[in-house]
Scaffold this motif. Structure first.
Motif: not given
Length: 745
Positions: A247-251, A295-300, A323-332
């Motif tokens: 959703a909105h560049g986050f996975e 996990p690096e950064g944000c995780y659940l 579970q790690q939360l990531c963001m797309t290149k555009g969002r970054k």
């Protein structure tokens, strides 16, 4: 020996002078010879002394008479000789007899004249010898007088030299002490200055760090706030929609890493919370953790959102329970642009803040300069004001001391003293105590006093000059005990204390004082000290209740316990958890249930109310021992606990000191109580503010010390006297101000 020789020489000189004076009186017309030495039998000495003088006078008189007679006969013989030579004897010629010449008569007269001349010469020689003898005697007297004067002058010079040496030594010692004090003060001031400089540097560094931290925090908070505003967008609305994986560049990844899926890890906790909101997760509030193996950064994890900020987690991805939360290149890219803008904005703000700080610092420096100039202008006025305030504060302090002393005089009850001494039945102590009693000083100046000994008769066979309270046993002790070569007199004085306790008179007074006979003791000074100094004047230490008249609190009446005190049984019950009141009731039960003692609270163990005074920096010394009456009662009850201390080679004062501490009696250091040589002090001439001075074993030295202390000394708690306060109250503030300034300078 030199003093003895000088004394003998002086005696011979005085005897010689007296003998010459007596001789002068003997041969003179008047004067008393009754005091002259050397009288023999019934005939006075002047008779023997006058014999040679009378003989000389008789010889002289005989010589003068013979000389006059010989002169007359010589003149007549000379005239007759001349006549006979010029005119022969006609009658002899007429008679036809031989011619007779006066040769024989002339020879007789010549012999007489020769004898007279020899006698005259002898008289002159005798007179010359007498004059020489008299001159010799006078010269000897003068020489003896000169020697005496020279000796006195020499002694005066030596005494003056000794006094000068003592003064120089004292001055040198005082100068050294002052120098050491100044060096110590300087060192202390330097250390204090260094400490202040260090504190100022630390404060400045701390302030600078806080400012940097505040600036950094302000910038970061502004950056993160703006970043959060850009990322969060409008507040989320409550929805019941199911969670999303994208959703909105986050996975959200169930396995692998963000880089493995062509994505980027979330690098801030606020973005982590935004991602959870976009993915419609149940928990959209990220909790920060510093743990590893995450996990690096944000995780659940188990439905809870976490943000791992530990650098060691870099490159880690999802696992079976995280579970790690990531963001797309555009969002970054969008986040990086926003971050770059925020960084530029913060840099501009930082420059503005630096400029504002520099301007504020410049204004501050100008204000400081102006303030220094104004302060310099007001310096003289403030200095004078400070001096006046300091003087007033000084006077107020002195006045408060005087007022407190006067208040104590009105409010604090009078102190009563029970004093006693132990007298040896020989030596100097009986006469010294007799003189103290006649003058009402020492222990005889207390409210109640007693003198103890083991006999009422002196070893000389005479009765004791003072009233004696008997103690059993001998007073003989072993010597050379411990490292101080003291008398091992603990047993004697323990019997003395037990007799004091048995008589019980101490219970009717506030303080109990044991004084050696050769200690110059001032009860009035001790009363002032106990009334005006804390903690001695506190209610729990002083006697503030009337003593019961009928007490039976001696030894236990229980069979087999007759040698134990009632107080020890009371404290036994206290140690088993009973209060003082209950312990007294239990001990009062008649035998064979208990001891059958009728005691008051003195038999109880009441911490804080028993006190004794330590009079020396090296521990309690025996010339004067001051105990509160409850301390004496504690000593009586707890003495069995101190039996183990008897194995030490101590004197009675060390034993008493250690036993009191063993029994928990409060030990108050009061070094103004005693001045004695054994405590490293010089008591003579007794001009210091002490309660007692020791030792003074003769009557003369004792009362010389006493009179000097009365004339020139004051007690440790005597009425305060401040001359400058009296002058100020008299209105002379101007002169007082000048004197105070000179004293300060």
């Amino acid at each position: 020996p030199m003093a003895a020789e000088d004394s003998s020489a002086d005696s011979r000189d005085s005897s010689s002078v007296l003998q010459q004076e007596c001789t002068r009186l003997l041969v003179g017309d008047s004067g008393s010879v009754g005091v002259c030495p050397g009288r023999r039998g019934r005939a006075p000495r002047w008779l023997y002394a006058s014999v040679p003088v009378a003989a000389v006078l008789l010889v002289a008189a005989a010589f003068v008479s013979s000389h006059q007679h010989s002169t007359l006969r010589a003149g007549k013989a000379q005239s007759e000789f001349e006549v006979l030579v010029e005119t022969p004897d006609e009658r002899a010629l007429e008679a036809g007899k031989p011619k007779v010449l006066p040769d024989a008569d002339m020879m007789l007269q010549s012999d007489l004249m020769k004898q007279a001349m020899e006698q005259q010469a002898g008289l002159v020689e005798s007179e010359q010898k007498l004059a020489d003898l008299q001159r010799t005697q006078e010269e000897k007297v003068e020489e003896m007088e000169r020697e005496r004067e020279a000796k006195e002058a020499k002694e005066k010079r030596e005494k003056k030299d000794r006094e000068e040496a003592v003064r120089k030594a004292a001055a040198q010692k005082k100068a050294e002490a002052a120098k050491k004090k100044a060096e110590a003060a300087k060192k202390e001031a330097d250390e204090k200055q260094k400490e202040e400089d260090r504190k100022r540097r630390e404060a400045a560094e701390k302030q600078e760090q806080e400012e940097r931290k505040q600036q950094s925090g302000t910038g970061m908070s502004m950056l993160l706030g703006a970043f959060d505003e850009l990322l969060e967008g409008p507040p989320p609305t409550t929805t019941t929609a199911p969670p999303k994986t994208k959703a909105h560049g986050f996975e959200i990844l169930s396995n692998g890493t963000c880089h493995g899926h062509g994505l980027f890890p979330i690098s801030h906790s606020s973005v982590c919370a935004l991602a959870a909101s976009e993915l419609v997760l149940a928990d959209n509030t990220s909790s920060v953790t510093d743990a590893t193996s995450r996990p690096e950064g944000c995780y659940l994890e188990e439905g809870k959102l976490w943000f791992a900020e530990n650098e060691q987690n870099k490159g880690h991805g999802s696992s079976h329970d995280r579970q790690q939360l990531c963001m797309t290149k555009g969002r970054k890219h969008d986040e990086d642009e926003q971050l770059e803008k925020l960084v530029e904005k913060q840099a501009e703000e930082k420059v503005k803040q630096a400029e504002a700080k520099a301007a504020a610092e410049k204004r501050h420096q100008e204000e400081l300069k102006k303030e220094r100039e104004e302060k310099k202008e007001r310096a003289e006025a403030k200095k004078k004001e400070r001096e006046e305030q300091k003087l007033q504060k000084h006077l107020d302090k002195e006045e408060s001391v005087v007022q407190k002393w006067e208040k104590d005089e009105k409010t604090v009850p009078n102190i009563t003293l029970y004093c006693f001494s132990l007298m040896m039945p020989f030596g100097y102590e009986p006469a010294l105590l007799q003189e103290q009693k006649l003058r009402g000083v020492g222990v005889y100046g207390c409210d109640e006093s007693a003198v103890f000994s083991n006999t009422t008769m002196l070893m000389s066979g005479e009765p004791s000059p003072v009233e004696i309270s008997l103690i059993p046993g001998t007073l003989a002790v072993a010597m050379a005990g411990g490292g101080w070569m003291t008398a091992l007199n603990t047993g004697v004085f323990n019997r003395l204390w037990m007799e004091v306790i048995r008589l019980g008179r101490y219970r009717y007074h506030d303080w109990v004082v044991k004084v050696d006979p050769d200690a110059v003791f001032f009860p009035s000074r001790l009363r002032e000290l106990m009334r005006h100094k804390s903690p001695y004047n506190e209610k729990q230490v002083q006697r503030r209740i009337e003593e019961p008249k009928n007490l039976k609190c001696g030894n236990c009446r229980l069979k087999g316990k007759e040698y134990e005190t009632c107080a020890s049984h009371v404290r036994f019950w206290q140690q088993n958890g009973h209060t003082c009141k209950n312990a007294l009731e239990l001990t009062a039960r008649d035998a064979p249930t208990d001891c059958g003692c009728d005691c008051d609270d003195f038999a109880c163990d009441l911490p804080g109310s028993a006190m004794y005074l330590n009079n020396c920096k090296w521990g309690l010394h025996g010339p004067i021992e001051v105990l509160s009456r409850r301390a004496v009662a504690t000593y009586a009850a707890g003495l069995p606990k101190c039996v183990g201390l008897l194995e030490h080679p101590w004197g009675e004062d060390k034993f008493l000191d250690q036993c009191m501490q063993e029994l928990g009696v409060t030990r108050a250091n009061e070094y103004s109580l005693l001045s004695e040589t054994a405590c490293g002090e010089q008591p003579a001439p007794c001009g210091t503010s002490n309660v007692a001075f020791h030792p003074f074993k003769s009557i003369q030295s004792y009362f010389t010390c006493y009179e000097y202390a009365n004339k020139y000394g004051m007690g440790p708690a005597s009425p305060p006297v401040f001359p400058d306060l009296e002058d100020a109250q008299g209105g002379g503030m101007g002169d007082i101000m000048m004197k105070y300034q000179e004293h300060s300078i």
